[in-house]
Motif scaffolding. Sequence first.
Motif, PDB file in Angstrom:
ATOM      1  N   PRO A 153       6.007   1.008  -0.872  1.00 55.78           N
ATOM      2  CA  PRO A 153       5.996   0.655  -2.294  1.00 55.78           C
ATOM      3  C   PRO A 153       4.615   0.192  -2.746  1.00 55.78           C
ATOM      4  O   PRO A 153       3.786  -0.201  -1.944  1.00 55.78           O
ATOM      5  N   MET A 154       4.396   0.250  -4.032  1.00 56.90           N
ATOM      6  CA  MET A 154       3.192  -0.221  -4.720  1.00 56.90           C
ATOM      7  C   MET A 154       1.972   0.650  -4.432  1.00 56.90           C
ATOM      8  O   MET A 154       1.532   1.367  -5.283  1.00 56.90           O
ATOM      9  N   ILE A 155       1.386   0.532  -3.252  1.00 61.01           N
ATOM     10  CA  ILE A 155       0.256   1.371  -2.854  1.00 61.01           C
ATOM     11  C   ILE A 155       0.635   2.019  -1.529  1.00 61.01           C
ATOM     12  O   ILE A 155       0.921   1.318  -0.559  1.00 61.01           O
ATOM     13  N   ASP A 156       0.631   3.349  -1.488  1.00 61.02           N
ATOM     14  CA  ASP A 156       1.010   4.021  -0.242  1.00 61.02           C
ATOM     15  C   ASP A 156      -0.187   4.090   0.710  1.00 61.02           C
ATOM     16  O   ASP A 156      -1.289   3.646   0.393  1.00 61.02           O
TER      17      ASP A 156
ATOM     18  N   VAL B 264      -0.806  -3.301  -1.254  1.00 61.76           N
ATOM     19  CA  VAL B 264      -1.330  -4.409  -2.068  1.00 61.76           C
ATOM     20  C   VAL B 264      -1.575  -5.627  -1.180  1.00 61.76           C
ATOM     21  O   VAL B 264      -2.635  -6.263  -1.252  1.00 61.76           O
ATOM     22  N   GLU B 265      -0.596  -5.952  -0.329  1.00 60.34           N
ATOM     23  CA  GLU B 265      -0.766  -7.071   0.601  1.00 60.34           C
ATOM     24  C   GLU B 265      -1.951  -6.814   1.532  1.00 60.34           C
ATOM     25  O   GLU B 265      -2.744  -7.721   1.814  1.00 60.34           O
ATOM     26  N   ALA B 266      -2.078  -5.587   2.021  1.00 60.64           N
ATOM     27  CA  ALA B 266      -3.159  -5.254   2.953  1.00 60.64           C
ATOM     28  C   ALA B 266      -4.528  -5.459   2.311  1.00 60.64           C
ATOM     29  O   ALA B 266      -5.420  -6.057   2.924  1.00 60.64           O
ATOM     30  N   LEU B 267      -4.705  -4.976   1.105  1.00 59.91           N
ATOM     31  CA  LEU B 267      -5.995  -5.152   0.422  1.00 59.91           C
ATOM     32  C   LEU B 267      -6.285  -6.618   0.170  1.00 59.91           C
ATOM     33  O   LEU B 267      -7.433  -7.066   0.293  1.00 59.91           O
TER      34      LEU B 267
ATOM     35  N   VAL C 247       0.568  -2.117   8.526  1.00 60.21           N
ATOM     36  CA  VAL C 247       1.061  -2.055   7.152  1.00 60.21           C
ATOM     37  C   VAL C 247       2.232  -1.076   7.131  1.00 60.21           C
ATOM     38  O   VAL C 247       2.044   0.131   7.213  1.00 60.21           O
ATOM     39  N   ASP C 248       3.434  -1.631   7.056  1.00 60.77           N
ATOM     40  CA  ASP C 248       4.642  -0.805   7.131  1.00 60.77           C
ATOM     41  C   ASP C 248       5.783  -1.581   6.470  1.00 60.77           C
ATOM     42  O   ASP C 248       5.945  -2.770   6.723  1.00 60.77           O
TER      43      ASP C 248
END
Length: 140
Positions: free
Chosen positions: A76-79, A53-56, A23-24
């Motif tokens: 961005p979005m969720i660090d 967000v994509e990871a979750l 996630v990067d």
Amino acid sequence: MSYAISGRQNLFFMKSAKTILLVDDNEDDCHIFQQIFFDKCKEGMLIILHNGVEALSVLSTLDEVPALLVTDLNMPMIDGTELREAIRLNSKYNSMNIVILSTSPSCGQDSEMSDTYAKPCSMELYKEVVKGILDRFIIE
């Protein structure tokens, strides 16, 4: 055989193969990680995502818990810190190794992480760090 998946593409499911989530939001870093993954890992799946967000979202679709999640802190979005906190709320992921790989000065050791690594400025050093992560958590 190793697979890499980037973004919101279809996911390949392979029994007994180790899955890594990267996630990067830095495309160059993702590309280098992917190259090293293919060089070192004969079997497995690398899923490349660009924010928490994509990871979750992807985690919720996987049947098996990934062996490793490598995340940047500044996204961005969720660090990375918020991502870790959200993941640790679900006991299903207690066995998943979470590694921070970041240029952030707040990248110090965190008791909730399996390990933390500072992204070096040099691409050659970055490659060595990625190899070390794969050797420690994936390569048997």
